[in-house]
Every structure is written in structure tokens, then in C-alpha cells.
Scaffold this motif. Structure first.
Motif, PDB file in Angstrom:
ATOM      1  N   GLN A 305       0.730  -1.114   0.056  1.00 59.55           N
ATOM      2  CA  GLN A 305      -0.006   0.071  -0.054  1.00 59.55           C
ATOM      3  C   GLN A 305       0.844   1.434  -0.041  1.00 59.55           C
ATOM      4  OE1 GLN A 305      -3.554  -0.139   2.776  1.00 59.55           O
ATOM      5  NE2 GLN A 305      -2.492  -1.993   3.593  1.00 59.55           N
ATOM      6  N   GLY A 306       2.075   1.148   0.674  1.00 59.03           N
ATOM      7  CA  GLY A 306       2.808   2.478   0.756  1.00 59.03           C
ATOM      8  C   GLY A 306       3.396   2.809  -0.492  1.00 59.03           C
ATOM      9  N   ALA A 307       3.882   1.461  -1.186  1.00 56.84           N
ATOM     10  CA  ALA A 307       4.420   1.699  -2.345  1.00 56.84           C
ATOM     11  C   ALA A 307       3.883   2.257  -3.540  1.00 56.84           C
ATOM     12  CB  ALA A 307       5.122   0.213  -2.844  1.00 56.84           C
ATOM     13  N   ILE A 308       2.523   1.728  -3.656  1.00 54.97           N
ATOM     14  CA  ILE A 308       1.506   2.065  -4.578  1.00 54.97           C
ATOM     15  C   ILE A 308       1.335   3.699  -4.180  1.00 54.97           C
ATOM     16  CG2 ILE A 308      -0.691   1.831  -5.306  1.00 54.97           C
ATOM     17  CD1 ILE A 308      -0.478  -0.939  -4.850  1.00 54.97           C
ATOM     18  N   ALA A 309       0.970   4.091  -3.147  1.00 54.65           N
ATOM     19  CA  ALA A 309       0.697   5.778  -2.525  1.00 54.65           C
ATOM     20  C   ALA A 309       1.766   6.297  -3.058  1.00 54.65           C
ATOM     21  CB  ALA A 309       0.325   5.647  -1.142  1.00 54.65           C
ATOM     22  N   ALA A 310       3.263   5.868  -2.748  1.00 55.06           N
ATOM     23  CA  ALA A 310       4.403   6.536  -3.095  1.00 55.06           C
ATOM     24  C   ALA A 310       4.366   7.109  -4.531  1.00 55.06           C
ATOM     25  CB  ALA A 310       5.462   6.052  -2.503  1.00 55.06           C
ATOM     26  N   ILE A 311       4.283   5.994  -5.463  1.00 55.95           N
ATOM     27  CA  ILE A 311       4.257   5.953  -6.755  1.00 55.95           C
ATOM     28  C   ILE A 311       3.423   7.115  -7.414  1.00 55.95           C
ATOM     29  CG2 ILE A 311       3.972   4.907  -9.035  1.00 55.95           C
ATOM     30  CD1 ILE A 311       5.161   2.346  -7.756  1.00 55.95           C
ATOM     31  N   LYS A 312       2.104   7.005  -6.670  1.00 54.22           N
ATOM     32  CA  LYS A 312       1.194   8.050  -7.122  1.00 54.22           C
ATOM     33  C   LYS A 312       1.471   9.545  -6.611  1.00 54.22           C
ATOM     34  CE  LYS A 312      -3.093   4.883  -7.106  1.00 54.22           C
ATOM     35  NZ  LYS A 312      -4.262   4.769  -6.158  1.00 54.22           N
TER      36      LYS A 312
END
Length: 416
Positions: A305-312
Motif C-alpha cells: 500500500q505504501g509503495a503504490i501510494a508513493a508512486i502516485k
């Protein structure tokens, strides 16, 4: 004893422990790369036990957002302090949230998720899911790489890795990468019973980019012959090639998309299989048909979840595309200017970059010189003539200058 001497002793102790308890070969490889020991990482940089700072353009595609991205660390720390490993009997919210986050960024039509711990495990799940649909003839591409567990190894067409472990899975065909007509001919011989697995860019083969339209032709051949279409985006996905998915360039929607590496956020290993509801049917119906103790463990779900949020939030997909457009032509100019016809090609998409040489051993020599100059790169498991760079999308302008200067220095040094 001085601090430097203690550090040298500590390094030698670590090498000795590797040799005694882990792998003699791995210890020797570490010594070949200087014997230094990494102990700290942040963003695009890592620090070694001797105090050296090294720009991390390696990591085989894991560190798209650099190391220890604050968004990922926050999510994982929160989960670590509440419920790091779940019982698997009760429902656990982070798994549902991570699956929803991944589906929201996946190609349209892919709506079901199975989480695993590593890329090869996701490949195994895809092979089993294909088999559950009666697709028992596996088709993969020459020079492709999908992992080294037994099923994944069967579709990794590299005899060096396969021969010690034969017999592998039966009924496997390998066809030339980029040749959709050759694939069509094989599928015509196995109507309704094939499972095709392909990378949109072959990373371990040396960043091999197929002809435009190839993935679309693969999808069409699979539909024409009733084959199960698995797209392995473990290395290319989540922005690495300047798109959320390499599939997006051609509007391709496979039956199964494989995700890994960057999904970890560079913090907790995690991979995933994302499928259409129809393809996912056998796993959807029976929750015990394919399981793993640590599948969906909350720490990994928090990292995802953190990775996807950071990419966005950080616009890393767009940043990867822009950095690739900047770096690839400049690396090409330096390589040609300094090494001439020793360079066959500098190629890439986004921040997946390959430098191919005409001289045996030069890729390894340049990799060593580059590390000496303060930049970590990658070798290519399926191509000894290609050095790869997989920089993070968080490079600053100063980092880019450092990388180019180090590459120029290494290219000159390798000829001396």
C-alpha cells in the motif's frame, strides 16, 4: 586498533561467515566486487562499512522509489507496532486494502489478486492457475527469465540454470522472443491447452525490447488458439519502464499479470498475481487450492500500500519516463565516444537500461569500474555481454550528473 583496522577485520569476518555458512561462491563474488559491506541506505544512496557512499542504480528493479521511502516506512512501522503477522484464519484488513489498491492501478479488467512473497512464487501460482483451467502445455520465450523454483525454471529457457535440475516440468515449448508468428505456429499445435508466459521487456536477457505491436500480437494469438495469457511484469511493472505497466503501451490485458520487485517499496518483499475474474475462477472458488503461510502477511500488505501510494503521490511513473529520456541518449553518447565499436547498443525503456558490448568480459569489467567510481549497477543473468542500470526514479539533478560522470570515468578506466 584503529577504526579502519576494525572495519577491515569486520569485513573479513563477514566474508568468512558467508563462505562457511552461506555460499563459497557468493563469498567469492563479494570479494570480486571489492569485499565492501553495505550497512545503510536512504533514497538513491547506500553507505558501506568503510564509509563509502554509492549511488544505487542496481537492485534489479526493486528500488524504483529508492530505499526507505518515508511513505512505505510509515505504513510498515504502523503495522509492525500493531499486527505484523496474521493468523490466516480470521480476516485481516491490510490484505483487502492492498488488493484494492493494486487493482485500482492494474490494467482494466484485472480484478482479482493473489499475493505471494517473491517473483518466482507468483510465477508458480500462474502456472498452477493455468493448469486448473486445463492449460497443460507451457510456452515461454527464448532467453526469458521467470525465476528458479522448479516450475518457474521450466519456463526460464537457460540451460545453465536448467541442466542441474532436470527433469523439469514436461510439455514446455520455447519460441524466439519478438516472433509472434513462431508463437502462433506453436499454439496452433496445442489448441485450447497452452499457457503462454512472456515478459514485455526481457530484463535478464539484457533489456531486450520486442518490435512494436508484439504484445498485442501475442494477446491475439492467445485468444485465437484458446491459450492462457500470462504477462510477467515483475521487473517492468509499477512505473519502471515509464508507464504503470509495459502492457499499457499497447493496450494489452492478459489473463494474468505478475507483479513484484517495486511492489515491496524496497522494504518488505511481496509479489502478486492479478487476474481477470474468469481466469481467477479456480482460486476464487476454493481458498485452499493454492495457499502459502506468509501470503498476505500484514507487513507486506502495508509495504504494498505504501509503495503504490508513493508512486502516485510522487509522480514516479512520469519521473521514470522523463529520467529515461534524459539518461539513455547521454549514456549512449558517452559509451560510443569512449568505447567506440566495443559497444553494440545502449537501449532501454524508462529506467530499465541495458548497455551491450561486442567484447567478451567488458560488461563485467565496466561493472567493477563503475562500482569503484561510486555507482552500483547490475549484471544480466541471461546475457554476459550486457550491463544493466535500474536507477530509482528519485534521482536528483546532482545524482544524474554523478551517474554520468561516473559512467564516463568507468568507460575510460576499463580500457587501461
Amino acid at each position: 586498533m584503529s577504526t579502519v583496522s576494525r572495519t577491515a577485520d569486520d569485513q573479513q569476518a563477514i566474508i568468512s561467515s558467508y563462505r562457511r555458512y552461506l555460499s563459497k561462491g557468493r563469498a567469492s563474488l563479494g570479494e570480486m566486487f571489492g569485499g565492501d559491506v553495505e550497512e545503510y541506505s536512504s533514497g538513491a544512496w547506500l553507505r558501506t562499512a568503510t564509509g563509502r557512499k554509492i549511488l544505487n542504480c542496481g537492485g534489479y528493479g526493486v528500488f524504483l522509489m529508492g530505499a526507505r521511502h518515508p511513505r512505505v516506512i510509515t505504513e510498515v512501522t504502523r503495522q509492525l507496532n500493531s499486527n505484523p503477522i496474521a493468523t490466516r484464519l480470521l480476516l485481516e484488513p491490510q490484505a483487502a486494502r492492498a488488493a484494492e489498491a493494486l487493482v485500482q492501478v492494474a490494467p482494466a479488467g484485472l480484478q482479482k489478486v493473489h499475493f505471494a512473497c517473491g517473483g518466482a512464487e507468483a510465477v508458480e501460482a500462474a502456472i498452477k492457475l493455468g493448469r486448473a483451467h486445463g492449460k497443460r502445455h507451457l510456452v515461454s520465450m527464448e532467453s526469458g527469465y521467470h525465476g528458479k523454483t522448479l516450475g518457474a525454471l521450466s519456463v526460464t529457457a537457460k540451460e545453465t540454470f536448467q541442466n542441474p535440475f532436470r527433469p523439469l516440468l514436461p510439455d514446455v515449448s520455447h519460441v524466439p522472443y519478438g516472433d509472434a508468428e513462431a508463437l502462433d505456429r506453436v499454439l496452433a499445435q496445442h489448441p485450447g491447452e497452452a499457457c503462454v508466459i512472456v515478459e514485455p521487456v526481457q530484463g535478464e536477457a539484457g533489456v531486450i525490447i520486442p518490435p512494436d505491436g508484439y504484445l498485442r500480437a501475442v494477446e491475439e494469438a492467445c485468444r485465437r488458439h484458446g491459450a492462457f495469457f500470462v504477462l510477467d511484469e515483475i521487473q517492468t511493472g509499477l512505473g519502471r519502464v515509464g508507464h504503470w505497466w509495459a502492457a499499457d503501451r499497447e493496450g494489452v490485458v492478459p489473463d494474468v499479470l505478475l507483479v513484484g520487485k517495486g511492489l515491496s517499496g524496497g522494504v518488505v518483499p511481496v509479489s502478486a498475481l492479478v487476474a481477470t475474474p474468469e481466469a481467477f475462477g479456480p482460486f476464487d472458488k476454493d481458498p485452499f487450492i493454492h495457499t502459502s503461510t506468509f501470503s498476505c502477511h500484514p507487513l507486506a500488505m502495508a509495504a504494498a500500500q505504501g509503495a503504490i501510494a508513493a508512486i502516485k503521490e510522487d509522480g514516479l511513473v512520469e519521473r521514470a519516463a522523463a529520467l529515461g529520456d534524459l539518461l539513455i541518449p547521454q549514456l549512449r553518447d558517452i559509451a560510443v565516444r569512449e568505447l567506440g565499436d566495443r559497444v553494440r547498443e545502449v537501449r532501454g525503456r524508462g529506467l530499465l537500461i541495458g548497455i551491450e558490448f561486442t567484447v567478451p568480459g567488458l560488461a563485467g569489467d565496466l561493472l567493477l569500474e563503475l562500482i569503484g567510481a561510486g555507482v552500483l549497477g547490475n549484471h544480466s543473468l541471461n546475457s554476459s555481454t550486457v550491463m544493466r542500470l535500474t536507477p530509482p526514479a528519485v534521482l536528483t539533478d546532482a545524482d544524474v550528473d554523478f551517474l554520468l560522470d561516473a559512467f564516463r570515468y568507468a568507460a575510460r578506466a576499463v580500457l587501461n
